[in-house]
Design a protein around this motif. Sequence first.
Motif, PDB file in Angstrom:
ATOM      1  N   THR A   1       3.843  -0.981  -6.334  1.00  0.00           N
ATOM      2  CA  THR A   1       3.332   0.373  -6.112  1.00  0.00           C
ATOM      3  C   THR A   1       3.901   1.262  -7.205  1.00  0.00           C
ATOM      4  O   THR A   1       5.119   1.350  -7.360  1.00  0.00           O
ATOM      5  CB  THR A   1       3.766   0.928  -4.744  1.00  0.00           C
ATOM      6  OG1 THR A   1       3.169   0.166  -3.706  1.00  0.00           O
ATOM      7  CG2 THR A   1       3.363   2.394  -4.611  1.00  0.00           C
TER       8      THR A   1
ATOM      9  N   THR B   1       0.836  -1.199   0.000  1.00  0.00           N
ATOM     10  CA  THR B   1       0.000   0.000   0.000  1.00  0.00           C
ATOM     11  C   THR B   1       0.866   1.242   0.000  1.00  0.00           C
ATOM     12  O   THR B   1       1.937   1.255   0.629  1.00  0.00           O
ATOM     13  CB  THR B   1      -0.928   0.036   1.239  1.00  0.00           C
ATOM     14  OG1 THR B   1      -0.113  -0.049   2.422  1.00  0.00           O
ATOM     15  CG2 THR B   1      -1.939  -1.079   1.203  1.00  0.00           C
ATOM     16  N   PRO B   2       0.463   2.276  -0.749  1.00  0.00           N
ATOM     17  CA  PRO B   2      -0.630   2.288  -1.701  1.00  0.00           C
ATOM     18  C   PRO B   2      -0.268   1.560  -2.985  1.00  0.00           C
ATOM     19  O   PRO B   2       0.882   1.182  -3.173  1.00  0.00           O
ATOM     20  CB  PRO B   2      -0.825   3.783  -1.969  1.00  0.00           C
ATOM     21  CG  PRO B   2       0.555   4.343  -1.834  1.00  0.00           C
ATOM     22  CD  PRO B   2       1.214   3.564  -0.729  1.00  0.00           C
TER      23      PRO B   2
END
Lengths: 115, 114
Positions: free
Chosen positions: B109, B7-8
């Motif tokens: 990511t 994440t993100p």
Amino acid sequence: AQKVTQAQTEISVVEKEDVTLDCVYETRDTTYYLFWYKQPPSGELVFLIRRNSFDEQNEISGRYSWNFQKSTSSFNFTITASQVVDSAVYFCALRGNFGNEKLTFGTGTRLTIIP
Amino acid sequence: DADVTQTPRNRITKTGKRIMLECSQTKGHDRMYWYRQDPGLGLQLIYYSFDVKDINKGEISDGYSVSRQAQAKFSLSLESAIPNQTALYFCATSGRGSRTDTQYFGPGTRLTVL
């Protein structure tokens, strides 16, 4: 130092043709490990196969096969009867032995299967 | 559920901002890694950790720092982001032994620094 060379930057073949992706490696370790990963257009990295240096037996998994030749420091990957879903970037990688356990990647081969 | 999560998944930030990328795994692996991928360059190792108290620099650690908060969590920070840190970042995990050392990757990511 370890090095992995994937000389084929891009390959395009028509669906159902066979295609071989080349991988040549360099290492001073006597025991080492070789890997292939697939990166489809969605971006994730998918593990395909792991091969130990002391096991030179070739492997077949469905339409995929791998040819490991220690004498030429090569670990080539063949897709038989290619399909559009095989379109991806394929990475070959090398991991050394104790104290040299980082994974060294080649720059990848982009494979496009033309319908 | 995915074994390795990041994440993100996408982040756009500005030059000079601090940003943290997080990685969690449920595979029970001791070892965790951060890589960046740039077009045509394959994957380059940024940092790796063989257990909670063992963190090591990879090939391209300048401009990055990491934190191993627990066996299952490994975070990557960019203290002051710059445009050439725009890349796809992957977290990976592996076991310790020679039979379990295959690295499994998170979904990545995509970071853009403007």
